[in-house]
Scaffold this motif. Structure first.
Motif, PDB file in Angstrom:
ATOM      1  N   PHE A  90       9.931   0.623   2.147  1.00  0.00           N
ATOM      2  CA  PHE A  90       8.767  -0.134   1.699  1.00  0.00           C
ATOM      3  C   PHE A  90       7.537   0.220   2.532  1.00  0.00           C
ATOM      4  O   PHE A  90       6.434   0.384   1.999  1.00  0.00           O
ATOM      5  CB  PHE A  90       9.055  -1.637   1.766  1.00  0.00           C
ATOM      6  CG  PHE A  90       7.979  -2.476   1.138  1.00  0.00           C
ATOM      7  CD1 PHE A  90       7.804  -2.479  -0.242  1.00  0.00           C
ATOM      8  CD2 PHE A  90       7.134  -3.262   1.909  1.00  0.00           C
ATOM      9  CE1 PHE A  90       6.810  -3.242  -0.841  1.00  0.00           C
ATOM     10  CE2 PHE A  90       6.132  -4.025   1.320  1.00  0.00           C
ATOM     11  CZ  PHE A  90       5.976  -4.020  -0.055  1.00  0.00           C
ATOM     12  N   GLU A  91       7.736   0.363   3.840  1.00  0.00           N
ATOM     13  CA  GLU A  91       6.598   0.711   4.711  1.00  0.00           C
ATOM     14  C   GLU A  91       5.989   2.057   4.307  1.00  0.00           C
ATOM     15  O   GLU A  91       4.773   2.224   4.309  1.00  0.00           O
ATOM     16  CB  GLU A  91       7.059   0.755   6.165  1.00  0.00           C
ATOM     17  CG  GLU A  91       7.300  -0.637   6.736  1.00  0.00           C
ATOM     18  CD  GLU A  91       7.876  -0.602   8.145  1.00  0.00           C
ATOM     19  OE1 GLU A  91       8.055   0.506   8.701  1.00  0.00           O
ATOM     20  OE2 GLU A  91       8.154  -1.695   8.677  1.00  0.00           O
ATOM     21  N   ARG A  92       6.846   2.999   3.948  1.00  0.00           N
ATOM     22  CA  ARG A  92       6.323   4.302   3.523  1.00  0.00           C
ATOM     23  C   ARG A  92       5.560   4.177   2.204  1.00  0.00           C
ATOM     24  O   ARG A  92       4.567   4.869   1.986  1.00  0.00           O
ATOM     25  CB  ARG A  92       7.476   5.304   3.399  1.00  0.00           C
ATOM     26  CG  ARG A  92       8.085   5.657   4.762  1.00  0.00           C
ATOM     27  CD  ARG A  92       9.335   6.508   4.600  1.00  0.00           C
ATOM     28  NE  ARG A  92       9.034   7.824   4.029  1.00  0.00           N
ATOM     29  CZ  ARG A  92       9.967   8.683   3.627  1.00  0.00           C
ATOM     30  NH1 ARG A  92      11.259   8.355   3.718  1.00  0.00           N
ATOM     31  NH2 ARG A  92       9.625   9.857   3.134  1.00  0.00           N
ATOM     32  N   LEU A  93       6.035   3.313   1.342  1.00  0.00           N
ATOM     33  CA  LEU A  93       5.310   3.111   0.080  1.00  0.00           C
ATOM     34  C   LEU A  93       3.968   2.422   0.317  1.00  0.00           C
ATOM     35  O   LEU A  93       2.963   2.761  -0.312  1.00  0.00           O
ATOM     36  CB  LEU A  93       6.162   2.275  -0.886  1.00  0.00           C
ATOM     37  CG  LEU A  93       7.402   2.961  -1.455  1.00  0.00           C
ATOM     38  CD1 LEU A  93       8.295   1.954  -2.170  1.00  0.00           C
ATOM     39  CD2 LEU A  93       7.023   4.099  -2.399  1.00  0.00           C
ATOM     40  N   VAL A  94       3.954   1.466   1.239  1.00  0.00           N
ATOM     41  CA  VAL A  94       2.700   0.756   1.542  1.00  0.00           C
ATOM     42  C   VAL A  94       1.657   1.718   2.087  1.00  0.00           C
ATOM     43  O   VAL A  94       0.460   1.623   1.761  1.00  0.00           O
ATOM     44  CB  VAL A  94       2.957  -0.381   2.557  1.00  0.00           C
ATOM     45  CG1 VAL A  94       1.646  -0.937   3.107  1.00  0.00           C
ATOM     46  CG2 VAL A  94       3.768  -1.501   1.918  1.00  0.00           C
ATOM     47  N   ALA A  95       2.119   2.655   2.881  1.00  0.00           N
ATOM     48  CA  ALA A  95       1.171   3.584   3.513  1.00  0.00           C
ATOM     49  C   ALA A  95       0.359   4.351   2.475  1.00  0.00           C
ATOM     50  O   ALA A  95      -0.760   4.780   2.742  1.00  0.00           O
ATOM     51  CB  ALA A  95       1.942   4.544   4.413  1.00  0.00           C
ATOM     52  N   ASP A  96       0.935   4.476   1.284  1.00  0.00           N
ATOM     53  CA  ASP A  96       0.295   5.281   0.255  1.00  0.00           C
ATOM     54  C   ASP A  96      -0.157   4.432  -0.942  1.00  0.00           C
ATOM     55  O   ASP A  96      -0.426   4.968  -2.013  1.00  0.00           O
ATOM     56  CB  ASP A  96       1.328   6.328  -0.215  1.00  0.00           C
ATOM     57  CG  ASP A  96       0.651   7.449  -0.969  1.00  0.00           C
ATOM     58  OD1 ASP A  96      -0.543   7.688  -0.720  1.00  0.00           O
ATOM     59  OD2 ASP A  96       1.312   8.068  -1.821  1.00  0.00           O
ATOM     60  N   ALA A  97      -0.206   3.118  -0.760  1.00  0.00           N
ATOM     61  CA  ALA A  97      -0.527   2.235  -1.890  1.00  0.00           C
ATOM     62  C   ALA A  97      -1.937   1.672  -1.748  1.00  0.00           C
ATOM     63  O   ALA A  97      -2.558   1.738  -0.680  1.00  0.00           O
ATOM     64  CB  ALA A  97       0.489   1.097  -1.968  1.00  0.00           C
ATOM     65  N   ASP A  98      -2.434   1.108  -2.837  1.00  0.00           N
ATOM     66  CA  ASP A  98      -3.738   0.446  -2.821  1.00  0.00           C
ATOM     67  C   ASP A  98      -3.598  -1.079  -2.814  1.00  0.00           C
ATOM     68  O   ASP A  98      -4.412  -1.770  -2.210  1.00  0.00           O
ATOM     69  CB  ASP A  98      -4.530   0.850  -4.074  1.00  0.00           C
ATOM     70  CG  ASP A  98      -4.819   2.331  -4.094  1.00  0.00           C
ATOM     71  OD1 ASP A  98      -5.679   2.772  -3.321  1.00  0.00           O
ATOM     72  OD2 ASP A  98      -4.140   3.046  -4.865  1.00  0.00           O
ATOM     73  N   VAL A  99      -2.601  -1.562  -3.534  1.00  0.00           N
ATOM     74  CA  VAL A  99      -2.505  -3.010  -3.754  1.00  0.00           C
ATOM     75  C   VAL A  99      -1.054  -3.459  -3.602  1.00  0.00           C
ATOM     76  O   VAL A  99      -0.144  -2.784  -4.092  1.00  0.00           O
ATOM     77  CB  VAL A  99      -2.990  -3.380  -5.183  1.00  0.00           C
ATOM     78  CG1 VAL A  99      -2.840  -4.880  -5.440  1.00  0.00           C
ATOM     79  CG2 VAL A  99      -4.429  -2.941  -5.408  1.00  0.00           C
ATOM     80  N   VAL A 100      -0.858  -4.584  -2.924  1.00  0.00           N
ATOM     81  CA  VAL A 100       0.444  -5.259  -2.901  1.00  0.00           C
ATOM     82  C   VAL A 100       0.226  -6.653  -3.483  1.00  0.00           C
ATOM     83  O   VAL A 100      -0.719  -7.345  -3.104  1.00  0.00           O
ATOM     84  CB  VAL A 100       1.017  -5.365  -1.472  1.00  0.00           C
ATOM     85  CG1 VAL A 100       2.278  -6.233  -1.454  1.00  0.00           C
ATOM     86  CG2 VAL A 100       1.324  -3.975  -0.916  1.00  0.00           C
TER      87      VAL A 100
END
Lengths: 426, 366
Positions: free
Chosen positions: A90-100
């Motif tokens: 999840f942390e790796r996905l957050v690093a490349d995301a715009d919105v949670v």
């Protein structure tokens, strides 16, 4: 059309459950965002259990029309955020995301270590949309609730219902409206990020959203000292106004007489109400004073009539009227069907269903325009695990298999019915 | 001239709203809360909501008008005169977003054509014009009825009633705001956006997928397929009313354990969808609620993770702990009490909006 792609290029991690959070994700997806629906393999979105039942088979948790309708336009990923491996992914996905997006009670994402400060440390540009019921801070922070609860807490329940009956909650309309307020705030936050380069926390307290749309009871009390009550179908501004039974079971007609002109038109159709002085009924005050008698007169007129035909008759004369739309009639409603409100989409397990689209249409046409539609169906649980982990994170098939073997990801719900085949909540 | 919140994320965005009453002004309020500059166009007599009591200490201007229009500037225009229309057209030409009510809240003599040079224009109508109801007359009740909001609200034997408080207008306004802002976002480098929202389908968009739910219930042979409610619903307590709405079987199971009626614990589906004897259930549990205060009931239910909430009134809502602790309701200049913003952007909080415009206050630029 670019106006239907307002969120193209935006990457969204949607942790939402039930309706408010997921509905925002679905709108963003319909408008072009790449939305990943993230569920725990043991803790799936609770909407899967509404209007779905274990007797539908071992994968009944895939069949809820409510879940499907709120999760269109997304890809599906499972991740057990209670494990180190799941959190790392999840942390790796957050690093490349715009919105949670999340709409749990606040402790849920925080106990996984994913409050806003943690996400911002991973990605300073992240926009986190949180939708707690009663606030991220305060003594009610951990209280659970759903749209119905917030409608009562926010004041709309008290003023809904008949004067001599109990207060009645609207029915959960708060959820999609919280989602739409979220879309408004998110566009503003994206604009701020474009200006400053930084992300931020967007908090939508669901009870506050309801209260913001229910200002009159509090205003009225503050200014007059009076508590606004329930008025049923009646209005202080119009009379008669009401909902009247028609021929058949659960068939009703709603009508409003706005002014003297409407009143004259109604009398021309129905005839003079017997035993009531015409002069008195020519004014709003007079009609209000005789409202009970006028209701009885209208009951007698409508009870053997077809509601749709009667609404059309009244509308032809210029009087606001409509058949009351019931669940049984929603798919066949002539206005909704002829304006393309429903969209048929095939789901691999439940076949073709007609889903509500959106009330947005675009184009220069005075009459219609092109309706915002759904881009694709809702995902099965973890349906895009491989695709997402491979494409977004460059994981190998062996690494993905290892996550699956450890139960960090799964394409079947773990820990409850898939193993016992007797379902969870309903 | 209206005050500008210093840090609003939409600062510099110019919005014109052409609409009376609630829907379009609520959309304008949402954008104003985020820092946009909002110019309101009113007919010569003013938005009719100005004349709606109660007024508080502000003679002639209703409290609800003040809530919806705080911080906006206002231009009153007589479109019957030669210059009125041109004045509004000029104001719109200089705007980023124009929101126009062509239905219940229309301003006579003005429609979206006045904003032909604006980047994003959102029209709000009552019924979509290409359907059989396209030319229909509307009222709040009639729109709710046509859009599925008039129902027995879960009571198996109740007559249908609408939602109170004109919530449909706020719903429509919220969708207008979404259309306006998403249109503005997408049109930055593209062609102008022309969006249409109709009240009926905006309201219907919030219905809890009753058509999909019913399809499944009918297929599986359940008896309650018309309307469903989250049981048990409103319950009288010693000092007020509490709403307990079980969304899942787990909630119901936990509630039945708490109430000391374990014989009902595993019967959620039966009670909700399949002719369960709710009257007997209510008879069994009413004494439990009647002995407790609302606060005690909510605390106990929440300790069991059961969604329970007080049913607040205009008098009690401001004292609800989450609203009070968060300072949600704020004192208004006219003696009223206003709800705060429905969203909080933590790094760019909404500033004070100031007062609503007085009638005939003209924006300096106009």
């Amino acid at each position: 059309m670019p106006e239907r792609d307002a969120f193209a290029g935006i990457r969204v991690l949607d942790l939402g459950s039930f309706w408010a959070g997921p509905y925002l994700g679905s709108l963003l997806g319909a408008m072009g965002a790449d939305v990943l629906k993230v569920e725990g393999p043991r803790r799936v979105d609770g909407f899967r259990f509404l209007a779905a039942f274990p007797q539908q088979g071992s994968r009944w948790y895939e069949l809820s029309g409510l879940f499907q309708a709120t999760n269109l336009n997304k890809r599906g990923l499972t991740l057990d955020l209670g494990t180190d491996e799941g959190r790392a992914v999840f942390e790796r996905l957050v690093a490349d995301a715009d919105v949670v997006i999340e709409n749990f009670s606040p402790r849920v994402v925080e106990q996984f270590g994913f409050g806003y400060p943690a996400l911002a440390a991973l990605n300073p540009r992240i926009l986190m949309v949180r939708m707690p019921g009663y606030g991220l801070e305060g003594s009610w922070r951990e209280f659970v609730g759903f749209g119905n609860s917030f409608e009562y807490a926010g004041g709309i329940g008290w003023i809904t219902g008949d004067p001599d009956g109990p207060p009645l909650g609207p029915g959960g309309y708060a959820d999609p409206l919280v989602a739409m307020h979220g879309a408004v705030a998110l566009v503003a936050a994206l604009q701020d990020r474009e200006r400053t380069g930084r992300g931020q926390l967007i908090e939508l307290v669901q009870a506050e959203v309801v209260a913001a749309m229910t200002p009159e009871p509090v205003l009225h009390h503050a200014l007059t000292g009076e508590v606004l009550g329930r008025t049923g179908s009646r209005s202080a501004e119009f009379a008669p106004q009401g909902v009247y039974p028609c021929r058949g079971e659960d068939e009703w007609l709603a009508l409003t007489v706005r002014d003297e002109a409407d009143w004259k038109r109604l009398v021309a159709i129905v005839g003079e109400p017997p035993g009531l002085p015409a002069q008195r009924l020519s004014t709003l005050d007079g009609r209000q004073a005789e409202h009970d008698a006028l209701d009885r007169w209208l009951f007698a007129w409508t009870r053997d009539r077809d509601p749709a035909a009667t609404a059309a008759l009244l509308q032809q004369a210029g009087i606001p009227a409509a058949k009351v739309l019931t669940p049984a009639a929603m798919y066949g409603d002539p206005q909704l069907t002829s304006t393309g409100y429903y969209q048929s989409i095939e789901h691999p397990l439940s076949g073709i269903r007609r889903y509500p689209t959106w009330p947005f249409r675009y184009g220069d046409s005075r009459d219609a325009g092109v309706r915002l539609a759904h881009r694709f169906r809702s995902p099965l649980l973890g349906e895009h695990n491989e695709e997402i982990l491979r494409e977004r994170l460059g994981m190998s098939p062996d690494e993905i298999d290892e996550l699956r073997r450890r139960g960090v990801i799964s394409e079947r719900m773990l820990g409850t019915d898939e193993e016992k085949d007797d379902g969870g909540d309903t | 001239m209206a005050e500008e919140p210093a840090e609003g994320p939409l600062r510099g965005v110019r919005v014109v709203e052409i609409g009376q009453d609630i829907a379009v002004p609520y959309a304008g309020r949402l954008l104003r809360l985020l820092g946009a500059e909002v110019h309101k166009v009113e007919p010569p007599a003013g938005d009719h909501l100005r004349r709606r009591a109660p007024n508080g200490t502000s003679a002639g201007t209703g409290g609800l008008f003040r809530y919806l229009n705080a911080g906006k500037s206002s231009l009153t225009v007589d479109t019957a005169g030669p210059d009125g229309y041109a004045l509004v057209a000029a104001l719109c030409a200089d705007a980023d977003v124009v929101l126009v009510d062509e239905g219940l809240g229309a301003v006579a003599g003005l429609d979206a054509a006045v904003a032909e040079r604006t980047g994003t224009v959102v029209r709000l109508v009552d019924f979509a014009a290409d359907g059989p109801y396209g030319q229909w007359q509307a009222s709040d009740l009639v729109l709710q009825a046509a859009a599925g909001w008039v129902s027995p609200r879960g009571r198996a034997d109740g007559d249908p009633v609408p939602v109170g408080g004109r919530l449909g207008e706020y719903a429509a306004g919220t969708y207008v705001a979404v259309a306006g802002l998403t249109g503005w976002r997408s049109q930055a480098d593209g062609p102008p956006v022309r969006a249409l929202v109709d009240r009926m389908s905006a309201i219907f968009n919030t219905v809890a997928f009753d058509m999909l739910r019913r399809e499944t219930l009918v297929e599986l042979g359940y008896t309650q397929t018309r309307y469903t409610a989250y049981i048990p619903g409103p319950m009288p307590c010693a000092d007020g009313m509490v709403a307990v709405n079980c969304l899942t079987g787990q909630h119901w199971h936990d509630l039945c354990t708490l109430l000391g009626v374990p014989e009902y614990a595993d019967r959620y589906v039966e009670m909700r969808y399949d002719r369960g004897d709710m009257a007997a259930f209510y008879a069994a549990v009413r004494p439990w609620f009647a002995e407790l205060t609302v606060a005690e009931t909510v605390e106990l239910c929440q300790a069991f993770r059961v969604p329970a909430a007080p049913i607040t009134t205009g008098a009690t809502a401001p004292q609800l702990p989450p609203f009070r602790e968060r300072g949600f309701f704020v004192a208004a200049p006219d003696g009223g009490l206003h709800p705060g913003p429905p969203f909080r952007l933590r790094d760019v909080p909404a500033g004070a909006l100031g007062a609503a415009p007085t009638l005939r206050q003209r924006h300096a630029d106009a």
